[in-house]
Design a protein around this motif. Sequence first.
Motif, PDB file in Angstrom:
ATOM      1  N   LEU A 181       9.620  -0.832   0.635  1.00  0.00           N
ATOM      2  CA  LEU A 181      10.560  -1.485   1.553  1.00  0.00           C
ATOM      3  C   LEU A 181      10.869  -0.628   2.772  1.00  0.00           C
ATOM      4  O   LEU A 181      11.069  -1.151   3.870  1.00  0.00           O
ATOM      5  N   SER A 182      10.894   0.699   2.593  1.00  0.00           N
ATOM      6  CA  SER A 182      11.204   1.564   3.732  1.00  0.00           C
ATOM      7  C   SER A 182      10.124   1.493   4.808  1.00  0.00           C
ATOM      8  O   SER A 182      10.435   1.183   5.968  1.00  0.00           O
ATOM      9  N   GLY A 221       0.795  -1.219   0.000  1.00  0.00           N
ATOM     10  CA  GLY A 221       0.000   0.000   0.000  1.00  0.00           C
ATOM     11  C   GLY A 221       0.827   1.270   0.000  1.00  0.00           C
ATOM     12  O   GLY A 221       0.653   2.138  -0.857  1.00  0.00           O
ATOM     13  N   MET A 222       1.751   1.399   0.943  1.00  0.00           N
ATOM     14  CA  MET A 222       2.544   2.617   1.056  1.00  0.00           C
ATOM     15  C   MET A 222       3.677   2.656   0.048  1.00  0.00           C
ATOM     16  O   MET A 222       4.321   3.695  -0.137  1.00  0.00           O
ATOM     17  N   GLY A 223       3.937   1.521  -0.610  1.00  0.00           N
ATOM     18  CA  GLY A 223       4.876   1.527  -1.729  1.00  0.00           C
ATOM     19  C   GLY A 223       4.183   1.901  -3.024  1.00  0.00           C
ATOM     20  O   GLY A 223       4.706   2.656  -3.839  1.00  0.00           O
ATOM     21  N   ASN A 241      12.179   8.320  -3.443  1.00  0.00           N
ATOM     22  CA  ASN A 241      13.578   8.007  -3.148  1.00  0.00           C
ATOM     23  C   ASN A 241      13.638   6.809  -2.217  1.00  0.00           C
ATOM     24  O   ASN A 241      13.779   6.948  -0.994  1.00  0.00           O
ATOM     25  N   ALA A 242      13.518   5.623  -2.798  1.00  0.00           N
ATOM     26  CA  ALA A 242      13.449   4.401  -1.999  1.00  0.00           C
ATOM     27  C   ALA A 242      14.769   4.109  -1.290  1.00  0.00           C
ATOM     28  O   ALA A 242      14.788   3.713  -0.125  1.00  0.00           O
ATOM     29  N   ARG A 243      15.869   4.341  -1.968  1.00  0.00           N
ATOM     30  CA  ARG A 243      17.176   3.925  -1.433  1.00  0.00           C
ATOM     31  C   ARG A 243      17.494   4.638  -0.112  1.00  0.00           C
ATOM     32  O   ARG A 243      17.862   3.997   0.878  1.00  0.00           O
ATOM     33  N   PHE A 254      17.617   3.038   3.747  1.00  0.00           N
ATOM     34  CA  PHE A 254      18.844   3.131   4.545  1.00  0.00           C
ATOM     35  C   PHE A 254      18.571   3.734   5.920  1.00  0.00           C
ATOM     36  O   PHE A 254      19.062   3.240   6.939  1.00  0.00           O
ATOM     37  N   LEU A 255      17.772   4.807   5.964  1.00  0.00           N
ATOM     38  CA  LEU A 255      17.486   5.463   7.234  1.00  0.00           C
ATOM     39  C   LEU A 255      16.700   4.548   8.174  1.00  0.00           C
ATOM     40  O   LEU A 255      16.926   4.541   9.387  1.00  0.00           O
TER      41      LEU A 255
END
Length: 463
Positions: free
Chosen positions: A252-253, A80-82, A393-395, A399-400
């Motif tokens: 993924l985040s 959903g949020m992706g 900005n998935a990357r 990472f965060l």
Amino acid sequence: MNEETKRPDKEASLAGDPVGRLLFKLAIPAIAAQIINVLYNIVDRMFIGHIEGIGADALTGVGVTMPVIMAVSAFAYLAGMGGAPRAAIMMGKNQKEEAEKILGNCFLLLLCLSAALTAVILVFGRDILMAFGASENTIGYASDYLNIYALGTVFVQVTLGLNAFITAQGYAGISMITVLIGALLNTALDPVFIFALDMGVKGAAVATVISQAVSALWAVLFLVSGRPSLRLKASSMIPRLRIIGPCVALGLSPFVMQFTESIISVCFNSSLLKYGGDTAVGAMSILATIMQFMWLPMQGMTQGAQPVTSYNYGAGNYDRVKKSVRLLIFSCLAYSTVLWAVCMFIPEFFIHFFTNDRELVDAAVWAIRIYMAAALLFGVQAACQQSFIALGNARTSIFLAVFRKIIMLIPLIFILPLFMEDKVAAVFLAEPAADLCAVSLTSLLFFRAYRKLGRQEKKTPPS
């Protein structure tokens, strides 16, 4: 101007309404929806904690199921949020058909994830709960709750996943109604099943499943109707890797952020059970619920800002993107500061909602002041990290999420007790220590991204 007249009213509003008014117009119902959503767990725990004779143990047992419930939610966020920010970006580019394919593929992904998760929980649920910190005193209550909750996994997935797409189209009010229906129904059914029908913990789970089913039905019916710009169609559900892949990458985040909450709960519960016993685990259950209360309203703010940020980023309106981001950071920081003050100075305000057990109240009051010590800065973390998602900005966002949870927090839970005499305090101290490090790094990276938006704005010719 001609381009805007071709767009539906909601899209024209995202592109042209004043940013401040638009953000709050979308954020207020989104915040309300997130607060209402918390009621599922809070109401269950409030009733369970007051069951005569077994309330404290039952509350701790249901608290141990929290990591599993958060993991289920994490998979909904993956789709959903992706998918929702990507759909909004495509709407900003005036590519409606592509946006509908994203919606259809993400819905199909939600159904597949639901089937897999239900099977895993039903087969391995008890073993998972024991690994997550259940004891012989609490495993019975935890298993009773989780086995029934697992049967409603598909409803949780559909409700959370599709609601993100409803909000992304500017229908924050409909999104709020989706969760309001379920929360009110859950509140009404809990005392009936728990006390009137004498089902105890099982009754709380039954009430939750029924409520989520009604919410899921509401969300589906709205998206197949003629009201929204993007409709849920069978023709858009043909699986395509080129569509699902980027959505999963962007999701993924939030997935890592939510799923690692499960891992973190396991780490906290196992360490606290070792050093402080069931009372410390019970206190952590209360703190986790309060932290969820803190996080979800901010998530509502970010969900309100996401359609504005994503749509205008896709349309190349970088000035509106910057305004929405600035306002989001200020709003989240103001909220987290107020909630931090409440936790520091009147923590009993929250804790007495969950238990009247004197020992558990004293333990939770002491722990919350350590656990939430740096929470006033968490608004910056939430706003910046979610803005990276809204910008596609998935990357950086991944990472965060990994940095705060996996690189910092989990190791600190086990390392700090090695160097402090008060082992239980050391475990709780891991949270503010990780928060301080994460906010510092996130602020630095986002400042660079914000400057890049300024350079893009200068390169974009006036419309």
